[in-house]
Design an enzyme around this catalytic site. Structure first.
Site, short mmCIF file in Angstrom:
data_model
loop_
_atom_site.label_atom_id
_atom_site.label_comp_id
_atom_site.label_asym_id
_atom_site.label_seq_id
_atom_site.Cartn_x
_atom_site.Cartn_y
_atom_site.Cartn_z
CB THR A 64 6.97 9.66 2.38
OG1 THR A 64 7.72 8.50 1.06
CG2 THR A 64 6.52 7.98 2.67
CB VAL A 121 4.92 16.22 -13.83
CG1 VAL A 121 5.71 17.31 -14.43
CG2 VAL A 121 6.42 15.54 -13.83
CE LYS A 181 7.30 18.87 -9.88
NZ LYS A 181 6.13 20.35 -9.33
N GLY A 195 -3.00 22.58 -6.50
CA GLY A 195 -2.50 22.16 -5.17
C GLY A 195 -2.74 20.74 -5.10
N1 LIG Z 1 2.07 19.05 -1.50
C1 LIG Z 1 1.42 18.87 -2.98
O1 LIG Z 1 1.07 19.57 -3.76
C2 LIG Z 1 2.52 18.19 -4.64
C3 LIG Z 1 2.69 17.73 -5.94
C4 LIG Z 1 2.92 17.19 -6.28
C5 LIG Z 1 3.71 16.18 -5.54
N2 LIG Z 1 3.65 16.28 -4.26
C6 LIG Z 1 5.03 14.70 -3.46
O2 LIG Z 1 4.51 13.91 -3.17
C7 LIG Z 1 4.33 13.56 -1.77
C8 LIG Z 1 4.04 14.45 -0.64
O3 LIG Z 1 3.73 15.66 0.16
P1 LIG Z 1 3.11 16.28 0.57
O4 LIG Z 1 2.62 17.23 0.48
O5 LIG Z 1 2.07 15.40 1.44
O6 LIG Z 1 4.60 15.38 1.68
P2 LIG Z 1 4.17 15.90 4.07
O7 LIG Z 1 2.99 16.84 3.67
O8 LIG Z 1 5.40 16.07 4.36
O9 LIG Z 1 3.57 14.90 4.74
C9 LIG Z 1 4.67 13.46 4.19
C10 LIG Z 1 4.04 12.33 5.27
O10 LIG Z 1 5.26 11.60 4.84
C11 LIG Z 1 4.95 11.07 6.00
N3 LIG Z 1 6.70 10.27 5.96
C12 LIG Z 1 7.50 10.64 6.20
N4 LIG Z 1 8.71 10.11 6.76
C13 LIG Z 1 8.11 8.66 5.77
C14 LIG Z 1 8.39 7.64 6.52
N5 LIG Z 1 9.81 7.39 6.59
N6 LIG Z 1 7.70 6.57 6.99
C15 LIG Z 1 6.83 6.52 6.50
N7 LIG Z 1 5.75 7.47 6.48
C16 LIG Z 1 6.44 9.11 6.44
C17 LIG Z 1 4.60 12.36 6.94
O11 LIG Z 1 4.67 11.52 8.74
P3 LIG Z 1 4.87 12.52 9.59
O12 LIG Z 1 4.81 13.67 9.34
O13 LIG Z 1 3.75 11.65 10.65
O14 LIG Z 1 6.69 12.15 9.60
C18 LIG Z 1 3.80 12.63 5.96
O15 LIG Z 1 2.55 11.54 6.73
C19 LIG Z 1 6.18 14.67 -2.11
O16 LIG Z 1 6.98 13.69 -2.47
C20 LIG Z 1 5.79 15.39 -2.60
O17 LIG Z 1 6.98 15.92 -3.46
C21 LIG Z 1 3.29 16.82 -4.03
#
Ligand SMILES: NC(=O)c1ccc[n+]([C@@H]2O[C@H](COP(=O)([O-])OP(=O)(O)OC[C@H]3O[C@@H](n4cnc5c(N)ncnc54)[C@H](OP(=O)(O)O)[C@@H]3O)[C@@H](O)[C@H]2O)c1
Length: 342
Positions: A100, A156, A228, A325
């Site tokens: 999340t 990270v 981080k 990514g």
């Molecule tokens: N993107 C990257 O490459 C990357 C890299 C390293 C780390 N991260 C970390 O990975 C995590 C996810 O990133 P992301 O890019 O996948 O984010 P995202 O695309 O915004 O997806 C977040 C997901 O969490 C769900 N969600 C939000 N609040 C929730 C809750 N209270 N209970 C249950 N589900 C909930 C959302 O559902 P809805 O959309 O239906 O609201 C969505 O399915 C983050 O913490 C981010 O910092 C991401």
């Protein structure tokens, strides 16, 4: 051959979906190389419903539904709960993947998701930095007491091995300092500005490329880089360290003219993350710096990142990742999964 390993996913956005694609493509390899057969029994989101099916949710179908803007509840065999504690209890899964959005201030609700999963005997794996910075000791001790794993490789540098490097390879080494570029969005913005694009236009370009978020302040103000740094200090230096203790400055004051002036001199602006031990204290910061061509961070461009560790036994050791990514973040989660159950 092991029994089926039952998986639950909370969060099915960029990272959760990339993990689903990787689990599909690695299914045969996981069985052949590690004797891991998995079944996804639960997926929960914020606004796109939740599904629980003890017989297994077809990941391809879930991906199609989400890509079409649908609601996952249609895939549920039992009425799914929107309350994540009830969801986790109803899943009867062996592993939770928590992906999340990060909450910089408190780490919630992800900490509660991880805590509940460990309490009921699941391994808890996340790419979310919040639980690492705000609850590392609590979750580590809980995992130990339950004989389960709390793993967070992807928090990270995405899938690049950072935490596992120190946990498994650099045994007996003491980390004295680190220095790196840890935020992809700001490095991309600074790279785009070298083409003579203004800061504002570079942010828009990064948003169009799907790298910067609609509200880019978490990246451009240095919050993501700072959390981080706090995670690395907390885990690798074994010193509990809050986000507020990281001296933080973003890239909002770096103009296109400043970038071009340094480029003419053979230098570059970079958002540098640093931490070092000074006696019993840790000094940590995130701030823009001019680096010259001799600096190992000079050639880290676009969304790439790098970190140099200084330890008492190896001197400088640099890890560098190119063009990360969600797919590389998914790999870090998969590696944690194999480590936990393999
Ligand atoms: N993107 C990257 O490459 C990357 C890299 C390293 C780390 N991260 C970390 O990975 C995590 C996810 O990133 P992301 O890019 O996948 O984010 P995202 O695309 O915004 O997806 C977040 C997901 O969490 C769900 N969600 C939000 N609040 C929730 C809750 N209270 N209970 C249950 N589900 C909930 C959302 O559902 P809805 O959309 O239906 O609201 C969505 O399915 C983050 O913490 C981010 O910092 C991401």
């Amino acid at each position: 051959m092991h029994e089926d390993t039952k998986l639950a996913l909370i969060g099915f956005g960029n990272v959760g979906q990339a993990l689903a694609r990787l689990l599909i493509s690695k299914k045969e390899e996981l069985a052949r190389r590690y004797e891991i057969i998995y079944r996804v029994v639960g997926i929960a989101t914020g606004r796109h419903g939740a599904a629980i099916n003890p017989d297994g949710i077809a990941l391809e179908t879930a991906l199609h539904m989400i890509e079409a803007g649908g609601d996952l509840s249609a895939l549920s065999l039992i009425p799914p709960s929107t309350d994540m504690t009830s969801f986790l209890h109803a899943c009867h899964a062996d592993v939770l993947f928590e992906n999340t959005p990060v909450n910089y201030a408190t780490g919630q609700p992800a900490i509660e998701h991880m805590r509940t999963a460990l309490e009921i005997g699941m391994h808890a794996i996340t790419a979310n930095k919040g639980p690492v910075v705000h609850a590392y000791h609590l979750l580590s001790e809980l995992a130990l007491s339950k004989g389960r794993a709390f793993l967070f490789e992807s928090t990270v540098m995405d899938g690049a091995p950072i935490f596992s490097l120190w946990r498994e390879a650099l045994l007996g080494a003491r980390l004295s300092s680190f220095r790196g570029i840890l935020n992809s969005t700001t490095n991309l913005i600074l790279t785009l500005m070298e083409d003579g694009i203004s800061f504002e236009d570079a942010v828009i370009r990064a948003q169009e490329m799907g790298i910067a978020e609609t509200d880019p302040s978490g990246d451009v103000d240095g919050w993501d880089a700072a959390i981080k740094v706090a995670a690395l200090v907390t885990v690798l230096m074994d010193v509990p360290f809050s986000l507020q203790e990281v001296e933080r400055q973003g890239i909002g004051n770096i103009s296109e003219a400043m970038v071009l002036r340094e480029l003419e001199l053979g230098n570059r602006w970079k958002l540098i993350c640093e931490a070092r031990r000074e006696g019993d204290r840790i000094i940590a910061s995130v701030h823009p710096q001019v680096v010259d061509a001799q600096d190992p961070l000079f050639t880290v461009m676009g969304t790439s990142s790098a970190i140099t560790f200084q330890s008492d036994v190896l001197g400088a050791l640099t890890i560098r990742e190119e063009d990360p990514g969600p797919h590389t973040t998914a790999y870090g989660l998969l590696a944690d999964f194999i480590h936990a159950v393999g």
